[in-house]
Design an enzyme around this catalytic site. Structure first.
Site, short mmCIF file in Angstrom:
data_model
loop_
_atom_site.label_atom_id
_atom_site.label_comp_id
_atom_site.label_asym_id
_atom_site.label_seq_id
_atom_site.Cartn_x
_atom_site.Cartn_y
_atom_site.Cartn_z
N LYS A 180 -1.40 10.36 14.80
CA LYS A 180 -0.02 10.22 15.29
C LYS A 180 0.11 11.14 16.50
CE LYS A 180 1.79 8.18 11.38
NZ LYS A 180 2.07 6.75 11.41
N ASP A 206 -2.45 -5.56 2.63
CA ASP A 206 -2.87 -4.60 3.65
C ASP A 206 -2.57 -5.32 4.96
OD1 ASP A 206 -4.28 -3.28 5.68
OD2 ASP A 206 -5.68 -2.43 4.21
N HIS A 207 -1.50 -4.93 5.63
CA HIS A 207 -1.02 -5.81 6.71
C HIS A 207 -2.02 -5.92 7.87
CE1 HIS A 207 0.45 -2.12 8.68
NE2 HIS A 207 0.49 -2.81 9.79
N ASP A 219 -3.04 7.15 4.44
CA ASP A 219 -2.08 6.24 5.08
C ASP A 219 -2.77 5.17 5.91
OD1 ASP A 219 0.69 5.58 5.75
OD2 ASP A 219 0.20 6.26 7.77
N GLU A 260 -1.58 6.17 17.58
CA GLU A 260 -0.13 5.92 17.63
C GLU A 260 0.55 6.99 18.45
OE1 GLU A 260 1.67 4.07 13.91
OE2 GLU A 260 0.22 5.49 13.13
N HIS A 310 -6.25 0.36 5.92
CA HIS A 310 -6.34 -0.46 7.13
C HIS A 310 -7.69 -0.33 7.84
CE1 HIS A 310 -2.18 -0.81 6.39
NE2 HIS A 310 -1.74 0.19 7.11
N LYS A 358 -3.31 -9.36 10.54
CA LYS A 358 -3.25 -9.40 12.00
C LYS A 358 -4.21 -10.47 12.51
CE LYS A 358 -2.01 -4.55 12.59
NZ LYS A 358 -0.93 -4.32 13.51
N LYS A 379 0.85 -1.18 0.00
CA LYS A 379 0.00 0.00 0.00
C LYS A 379 0.90 1.24 0.00
CE LYS A 379 -0.60 2.34 3.60
NZ LYS A 379 0.19 2.71 4.77
C1 BG6 Z 1 1.41 1.67 8.04
C2 BG6 Z 1 1.38 3.17 7.99
O1 BG6 Z 1 0.75 1.12 6.94
O2 BG6 Z 1 0.77 1.24 9.25
C3 BG6 Z 1 2.09 3.75 9.20
O3 BG6 Z 1 2.02 3.61 6.80
C4 BG6 Z 1 1.50 3.21 10.47
O4 BG6 Z 1 2.02 5.17 9.20
C5 BG6 Z 1 1.41 1.69 10.42
O5 BG6 Z 1 2.34 3.62 11.54
C6 BG6 Z 1 0.63 1.16 11.60
O6 BG6 Z 1 0.70 -0.23 11.60
P1 BG6 Z 1 0.63 -1.05 12.94
O7 BG6 Z 1 0.68 -2.47 12.53
O8 BG6 Z 1 1.82 -0.63 13.74
O9 BG6 Z 1 -0.66 -0.66 13.60
#
Ligand code: BG6
Length: 501
Positions: free
Chosen positions: A350, A187-188, A245, A226, A250, A192, A158
């Site tokens: 953030k 899309d990680h 982002d 975050e 996500h 999860k 992404k």
């Molecule tokens: C990423 C974003 O895809 O996901 C980052 O580009 C973000 O900005 C991150 O910090 C958050 O991922 P996770 O797994 O730490 O919640």
């Protein structure tokens, strides 16, 4: 459960293997698969990048990345790392130089012949998005997409596109060399474990489903907070912002899993058919409604615990007059029979006080409040799906405080994954890489889902650009974002949850 025997021999080529994502996530994930005995006997990973390195220096770099970024790396057996490094190779490839791909082809062919590995290949695009099309074209130019000698798959990171139109265009371009089954849009968040568990919670247990709808749910809150700022990603982030982002991909994917209908069968297409319907049912937020339904914010320099925390505009790579949002809170609706008029509140930012991702299902009040006056806390029930940290599920409900009278207090019945003995929650990238290796695309985003989510966020981004009267609200680091985010609620006393880490 898979064993390595179920996985075909293959080659993983990482474009951008010297980059941050590769070092922090991909290489540690591949090593973890190796430790879990989940890599096929015949497997190699070829890193590529513009740096001129030989096999030895590359292996040293890979080893350092594994040791620095793998969880539990202190307990690794050094022999295992050395053995793993035997399957690691490197080829210098400048992504914009077409002829370098001829070199790559020759290199792959030589390795595959010498090591007797079939040319089943995954190409992982861990590169800036403007290079996706370029690299795909170069692969096609040298026939590296052809499947006569083994399957070929590409994993695309992404952001997939920058808007609806560019996502469609990127799809068209990728489709000239690869068919849809070969394209894995990662899309990680979908990788999860706790996001997947939302489906199991809902569809395995009979007692959640009857209340999982507009009749019993008052609102749904999805938060991804975050603590960190943008760090050294200012250059990328300033062109992206929190909406592109985090929300476009996500958080809308999480929303889709929370709101989807149960599929008739549990296979990739049926699941993805259901999640895409949710995204397609999102009520558009028009330019007129953008100021009522969406709040954007940006963090400013703040003293936190005696230290000065820089404001977003002071971060490296960020335009000092930037209007890019580092916080978004919005109210969305899923226009279908299950969810009609139930608000879904989504928030991400953030430099918030904690690092927490969770979904809170707020249930409606009991129809007649017998104990309202005697209730010490909020009178409604919540189901909290904690994605990170302390992954698990909690149910929040009222209990009588022992003793005279009927004073009620909310208590929490919680399950934490950490309490399961032996449960090591795999990293999202481990799961997703393994899925691609076995050809399972269930947890990858399909083209129609990506488009549907761009269709939802595009008009908001457009309204921010065009309507000068939509404010960018500033917030202090270590705060829960702009206070204006509370104005999204219809009820004056409703507020966002402030989850603890
Ligand atoms: C990423 C974003 O895809 O996901 C980052 O580009 C973000 O900005 C991150 O910090 C958050 O991922 P996770 O797994 O730490 O919640």
């Amino acid at each position: 459960m898979f064993s390595k025997k179920d996985i075909e021999e293959q080659i993983l080529v990482i474009f951008g293997s010297n980059g941050d994502l590769s070092k922090r996530k991909l290489l540690p994930a591949i090593f973890q698969l190796y430790l879990n005995n989940l890599l096929p006997e015949k497997f190699i990973v070829i890193g590529t990048g513009s740096k001129d390195k030989n096999e030895i220096t590359n292996r040293e770099d890979v080893k350092s990345a594994i040791l620095e970024f793998s969880p539990n790396s202190k307990h690794f057996d050094s022999k295992k790392i050395e053995n793993f490094l035997n399957c690691v190779y490197y080829q210098r490839v400048h992504n914009q130089t077409e002829t370098d791909f001829e070199g790559l082809k020759n290199y792959i062919n030589t390795l595959s012949a010498n090591l007797n590995i079939a040319r089943n290949i995954i190409y992982y695009f861990s590169i800036p998005p403007f290079l996706y099309e370029v690299v795909a074209n170069h692969l096609v130019r040298y026939g590296l997409n052809r499947e006569e000698d083994g399957w070929k798959r590409i994993i695309v990171e992404k952001p997939f596109g920058y808007s609806y139109a560019t996502a469609v265009e990127l799809d068209q371009k990728l489709h000239t060399g690869f068919h849809e089954d070969q394209i894995y849009r990662i899309d990680h968040y979908l990788g999860k474990e706790t996001v997947q568990n939302i489906m199991v919670t809902r569809f395995y247990n009979g007692f959640f489903e009857p209340i999982w709808n507009r009749k019993y749910v008052d609102r749904v809150e999805i938060t991804a907070a975050e603590k960190i700022g943008v760090g050294d990603r200012g250059g990328y982030y300033d062109t992206s912002g929190a909406m592109r982002d985090m929300i476009q991909n996500h958080l809308l994917q999480v929303l889709a899993v929370v709101a989807m209908e149960p599929p008739a069968i549990f296979d990739s297409n049926s699941i993805r058919n259901e999640t895409v319907k949710v995204l397609q049912a999102l009520r558009p937020i028009t330019a007129e409604n953008a100021s009522k339904q969406v709040v954007r914010g940006q963090y400013v320099a703040t003293q936190v615990d005696g230290q000065m925390c820089p404001g977003y505009r002071e971060e490296r790579g960020v335009d000092p007059n930037s209007k890019t949002e580092t916080f978004v809170a919005l109210k969305a609706f899923v226009d279908n029979w299950r969810w009609g008029d139930v608000p879904f509140y989504i928030r991400t930012g953030k430099r918030l006080p904690v690092r927490v991702t969770e979904v809170v299902i707020h249930l409606k009040h009991a129809p007649h409040q017998l104990f309202k006056q005697l209730c010490l806390t909020h009178p409604n029930n919540m189901i909290i799906l904690r994605i990170h940290p302390d992954a698990g599920i909690a149910i929040d409900f009222g209990m009588k405080i022992p003793g005279a009278g009927y004073k009620v207090q909310n208590v929490n019945m919680a399950f934490k994954y950490a309490d399961l003995t032996d449960a090591k929650i795999p990293e999202a990238y481990e799961r997703l890489l393994l899925d691609c290796m076995t050809g399972d695309s269930t947890l990858y985003a399909r083209a129609d889902a990506v488009r549907a989510s761009w269709k939802f966020v595009d008009p908001i981004i457009q309204a921010w650009k065009e309507k000068q009267d939509i404010p960018l609200c500033f917030y202090k680091c270590n705060s829960w974002g702009p206070l204006e985010a509370n104005n999204l609620f219809d009820e004056p006393y409703t507020k966002w949850c402030e989850p603890e880490e």
